[in-house]
Structure formats: structure tokens, C-alpha cells
Motif scaffolding. Sequence first.
Motif, short mmCIF file in Angstrom:
data_model
loop_
_atom_site.label_atom_id
_atom_site.label_comp_id
_atom_site.label_asym_id
_atom_site.label_seq_id
_atom_site.Cartn_x
_atom_site.Cartn_y
_atom_site.Cartn_z
N THR A 203 3.70 -7.85 6.45
CA THR A 203 2.41 -8.55 6.33
C THR A 203 2.29 -9.70 7.31
O THR A 203 1.25 -9.91 7.93
CB THR A 203 2.23 -9.05 4.89
N LEU A 204 3.36 -10.47 7.48
CA LEU A 204 3.31 -11.65 8.33
C LEU A 204 3.43 -11.31 9.82
O LEU A 204 2.75 -11.91 10.67
CB LEU A 204 4.43 -12.62 7.94
N VAL A 205 4.28 -10.38 10.14
CA VAL A 205 4.57 -10.11 11.55
C VAL A 205 3.69 -8.99 12.11
O VAL A 205 3.16 -9.09 13.22
CB VAL A 205 6.05 -9.78 11.75
N LEU A 206 3.53 -7.93 11.33
CA LEU A 206 2.82 -6.76 11.82
C LEU A 206 1.38 -6.69 11.34
O LEU A 206 0.70 -5.69 11.56
CB LEU A 206 3.56 -5.48 11.39
N ASP A 207 0.93 -7.74 10.62
CA ASP A 207 -0.43 -7.77 10.06
C ASP A 207 -0.72 -6.56 9.18
O ASP A 207 -1.82 -5.97 9.18
CB ASP A 207 -1.48 -7.84 11.19
N ALA A 208 0.29 -6.15 8.43
CA ALA A 208 0.09 -5.02 7.51
C ALA A 208 -0.78 -5.45 6.35
O ALA A 208 -0.97 -6.64 6.06
CB ALA A 208 1.43 -4.51 7.00
N SER A 209 -1.29 -4.48 5.60
CA SER A 209 -2.17 -4.76 4.48
C SER A 209 -1.40 -5.45 3.36
O SER A 209 -0.19 -5.22 3.16
CB SER A 209 -2.78 -3.45 3.96
N ALA A 210 -2.11 -6.31 2.65
CA ALA A 210 -1.48 -6.99 1.51
C ALA A 210 -1.15 -6.03 0.38
O ALA A 210 -0.42 -6.37 -0.56
CB ALA A 210 -2.41 -8.10 1.00
N ASP A 211 -1.69 -4.83 0.48
CA ASP A 211 -1.34 -3.83 -0.56
C ASP A 211 0.14 -3.51 -0.58
O ASP A 211 0.69 -3.09 -1.60
CB ASP A 211 -2.14 -2.55 -0.30
N ASP A 212 0.81 -3.74 0.59
CA ASP A 212 2.25 -3.49 0.61
C ASP A 212 3.00 -4.41 -0.34
O ASP A 212 3.99 -4.04 -0.97
CB ASP A 212 2.79 -3.68 2.03
N LEU A 213 2.50 -5.67 -0.45
CA LEU A 213 3.15 -6.60 -1.39
C LEU A 213 2.96 -6.14 -2.83
O LEU A 213 3.88 -6.26 -3.66
CB LEU A 213 2.58 -8.01 -1.20
N VAL A 214 1.75 -5.65 -3.12
CA VAL A 214 1.51 -5.14 -4.48
C VAL A 214 2.40 -3.95 -4.77
O VAL A 214 2.99 -3.83 -5.85
CB VAL A 214 0.02 -4.77 -4.65
N ARG A 215 2.50 -3.06 -3.78
CA ARG A 215 3.37 -1.88 -3.98
C ARG A 215 4.82 -2.31 -4.15
O ARG A 215 5.55 -1.76 -4.99
CB ARG A 215 3.23 -0.95 -2.78
N ALA A 216 5.27 -3.33 -3.35
CA ALA A 216 6.64 -3.81 -3.49
C ALA A 216 6.86 -4.41 -4.87
O ALA A 216 7.93 -4.22 -5.50
CB ALA A 216 6.93 -4.83 -2.40
N GLY A 217 5.87 -5.16 -5.37
CA GLY A 217 6.02 -5.71 -6.73
C GLY A 217 6.09 -4.61 -7.78
O GLY A 217 6.87 -4.70 -8.74
N SER A 218 5.25 -3.58 -7.59
CA SER A 218 5.29 -2.46 -8.55
C SER A 218 6.65 -1.76 -8.51
O SER A 218 7.22 -1.40 -9.55
CB SER A 218 4.18 -1.47 -8.22
N LEU A 219 7.18 -1.60 -7.28
CA LEU A 219 8.51 -0.98 -7.17
C LEU A 219 9.57 -1.85 -7.84
O LEU A 219 10.51 -1.35 -8.49
CB LEU A 219 8.86 -0.75 -5.71
N GLY A 220 9.44 -3.19 -7.69
CA GLY A 220 10.40 -4.08 -8.34
C GLY A 220 10.37 -3.92 -9.85
O GLY A 220 11.43 -3.91 -10.52
#
Length: 547
Positions: free
Chosen positions: A153-170
Motif C-alpha cells: 500500500t505504501l510503496v506500490l500504491d496498492a489498494s487498501a483492500d489488501d489490508l482488509v484481506r490481510a486482517g481477514s487472513l490474520g
Amino acid sequence: MAVDKPSLAGPALQSPTLPQQAKLFRIYNHYRLVVSIMLLALLLIDPVNFDSQFRLPDYYLTGAAGYLGLNAFIALIIVAGFQPNRRHIILSILLDILIIHWLLFTSTGITNGLANLVIISIAAGNILTPTRVGTFYAALAALCSLGISGWATLVLDASADDLVRAGSLGILYFAAAFTLQYVSRRMMRSEALASSRARSLEELEQINKQIIQRMRTGILVLDRHGQIRLVNAAAEELLFGTPSSPNQQLPPSRVLPQPLKLGLEAWIRNPGQRIEPFQPFPTSPRLQANFTELDVSRKDHILVFIEDIGKVTQQAQQMKLASLGRLTAGIAHEIRNPLGAISHAAQLMEESPTLSEGDHRMLDIIRRHSRRVNGIIENVLDLSRRQVAQADQIDLSDWLQEFVSDYLQTQDGDRASATIDLTFDDDLPPARFDKSQFEQVMINLCDNGLRYSHQKTGRYSVKIHAGTSADGERSYIDIRDEGPGIDPEQKSSVFEPFFTTDKSGTGLGLYLARELCESNQAHLSVLDDAQPGCCFRITFAHPGRLI
């Protein structure tokens, strides 16, 4: 012996044992090896999209190849016999989590399907090491997933949805860890309880085996065809004379003695019938068998109790002696007084100077038969006066040497030249017998042997041999003469009272000897070994199994 019972609260939880861990880890490593091969195979199938879609394709290829090499190396050392311990398993799970996240980082990120492999690694870790380390696996995986998503998200300007998906995976990581820990605890608790009960059952089985093996009552389990399925040491000794050790297999050729087999067949035809006491072989004690169904519903196995009726015989002997005592009191009064008058009158007649030669022969007949009748009365009185046997432990080798020496010193007249050849085995088991009664039995048998040896050979000689039974736990004594032997048709009658083949005998010597042996739970028998002369064997009871 006390047996630990499982607690109601459940046994203490334990991790899987090392053999279980090694087996599970071997299966898990096979899975990892297959996954790593598939990851490299996918790169070879579509190399164009691989270069265009992945963030760091060279690093991805290096990670996938390293993962395959690691799993292949672990598989090889496991095949070579390496047994991984708990530390090796924990390190392998941590490397799995880190390597898969490295592949996620160098490929398309957290949205890649490789994230599902992390869940499998966490689940395997919580199964292999169901402790707090399993929670650490989930925490490490959640941090790695959030780190990859945050970096993208910070370096590659990826979508914030990746953080949500990472939280769901956690959340899935922790859910898998907690669920598998709970299931593993339940499984371990069940396994520990089953193991505890299995140990208790095994201990009870061992106790039962020890009890059955050490019982003085013989126990057999037979099928309805008379085949032996189970036999304890006492039954082996009573029926076959050679008990096997508890761990020894029953000889396949072992068959039931014929009297017991006939009794079994009669009982199967009529379960209410009680078979008569029997002897499996001539030198064994008399036995009583009782049958019962082992499983009433199936009716395929029969439980047999074999008992030595020596105690019953002993009690019967005491009752017989009590009756005999009352009888002999009358005999002493009613017969000995007239017999004394006859003997005295014969002595007075012998003093007459006018007796002819024929009269002297008649008086000699009167004297001889008076002595014989008096001897019969003395023997019967000896039976009635006999006290209850007070068995002592006897060292046969020492006792026999002393007996032979004393016995030969008491011989006079023609018997002064009598010889007794005494031999005995080494390490004779002790015998239990009333010493005074044992001496009386030996005197009767030796007198009998010397008399019949002299009739045939003109020499007074007897051979005595003390030996050990085949099982090594009982002793016996053979008294052998050099006489004419016993006719086969008379062998069944030699122990009957008043039976004799010697005109000067009373017919009570052997009867008295057997009565005394039975009172001491020993057995006196005629040994049929096809050798010259006659041999009587005294088989002593097991010194540790006397009733």
C-alpha cells in the motif's frame, strides 16, 4: 498389587510422543514436497505471464527452488533414519510460514492464492506441537501478511483492500490455531484416557494371568472337540506331569488324557453328570474334573477345573481310621484273648513227652498260624492307632542315607547280609512327609523287596533311587527288588487289604504303605517299566502346593 484407576477429571495432557510426531511430520513433509514441486512446475508451464505479473520474479524463482531443495533434503534424511524432535518441527513450521510469505511478497502480494497455504502450515503446526507455540505461528503469519499488505500500500500504491484481506487472513490464522488447539486437546485427552484404561486393563490381565498360573486348582479351556485352548501350570502338572512356563507355548501335540476326554464327552451328552475321579497316568494322584460353559450364549468353549482330591482322600482316611479304631477295639478283645489261650495250650501240649511226630507237626501249624493271626491284628491296630500326619520338610538325600544305615543295622539272622544300593539325583527337591510314617512306609517296602529278592535269587538285596520329576519341582523314590515281579492281572489288587502272594504274609503291608502315603498327599504306585523284578514308586506332592 494396586492398580491405578483413571481420574474422573481426566489424565494430564501430553504432547504427541516422538514416534507419533515423527510419523505426522513425515506425512506433512510429503505434502510440502508436492507443493514445492507444483510451484516450480507452474513457472515452467507459463513463463511469459510469470515475468509480467510477478513483482520480483527472480527472487520468487530462488525462493521456490530453495523451498523445494529444503523439503527434498528433509525427506532424504528422514528416509535415512533421522528422527526429528520438537525443535526441528517448530523450526520447519516457522520456515514454512516465512518462505510462503516470501513467495507472496515476490509474486502478486497478499491476494495470491498462496496465502491459503499459510493456513495449512498453521494448522499442521498446531497439530504437531499443540502448545502456546501454535498461537505464535498465527501471530507471526498475521504480522507477515499485514507487513506485506502495508508495504504494497505504501510503496506500490496498492489498494487498501489488501489490508482488509490481510486482517481477514490474520483472523483465519488465529481461528485455525485456536480451533486446532482445542481439537488437539480433546484428542489428547481422549487418547490419554484410552491409554490409561488400556494400561489398567493390561495390568489387570497380567494380574489375572499370574493368579491363574499360581492357582493350585488346574484350569483348562477346551473347545467342544477336546482341543486345549488354555492351560495353567497346575493343570499341566496334574494332567501331564511337566508344567510349562507362563510364556511358553503349549505343545501342539498335547492332547487330553483319555479318562478326561471320555469324561468330557459324557458331560457334553449330559451336563448334569459328574465324572468319577481318574488318574491320567499311573504315578499321578487321583483327580476330579468339573466342567462348565465358558460362554453360555456361544457354547463353543468349556472351562474345566482339575482338583487333586488328596485333601478329600485325607479326610476320608481319617474317617476310615475312626471306624477302624472302633472295630479293632472289638477285635483285640474278641480275638486276641482266645488266640492267646490257643497259643498257651499249644505250648503246654508241646511239653508232653508222649507226643508223636505228627502231633509236633500239628503244633507247629498251630503256632505259625497263631503268629500270623496275631500279626494281622497288630497291623490293623497300627492303622487304628495312627495319628494325623504332621508333615515335615525332608532332605531326601540325607534322610535316605541315615535310614539305610539304621535299617541294615537292625537286620539279623539270614538278613544280616542284606544289601541296599542307594542312588539319588543331584539337587533333589524337598519332600513333605511325616517322618515316622515315612519310615514305616520305607520299612514295609524294603521288607517286601528283600523277601521277594531272596525268593528268586537267594540274596537279600534292594535298590533305592531318589529322583526328580520331569518338571524339576517334585521328587520321587523308586524301591526295586530282584524278585519274580507281579503278574499283570494282579497289579490292580496289590494294594488291597489282605491280598498277598506270600503264604507267610498278612497282606496288609502294601495297603498300610499306600494309606500312609495318601495321608501325606503322596502317591504309591507300581512302576511298569519292563525291567526285572518289581518297582514301587513314591511320588511326593509339590512342596509348594500342599493343601
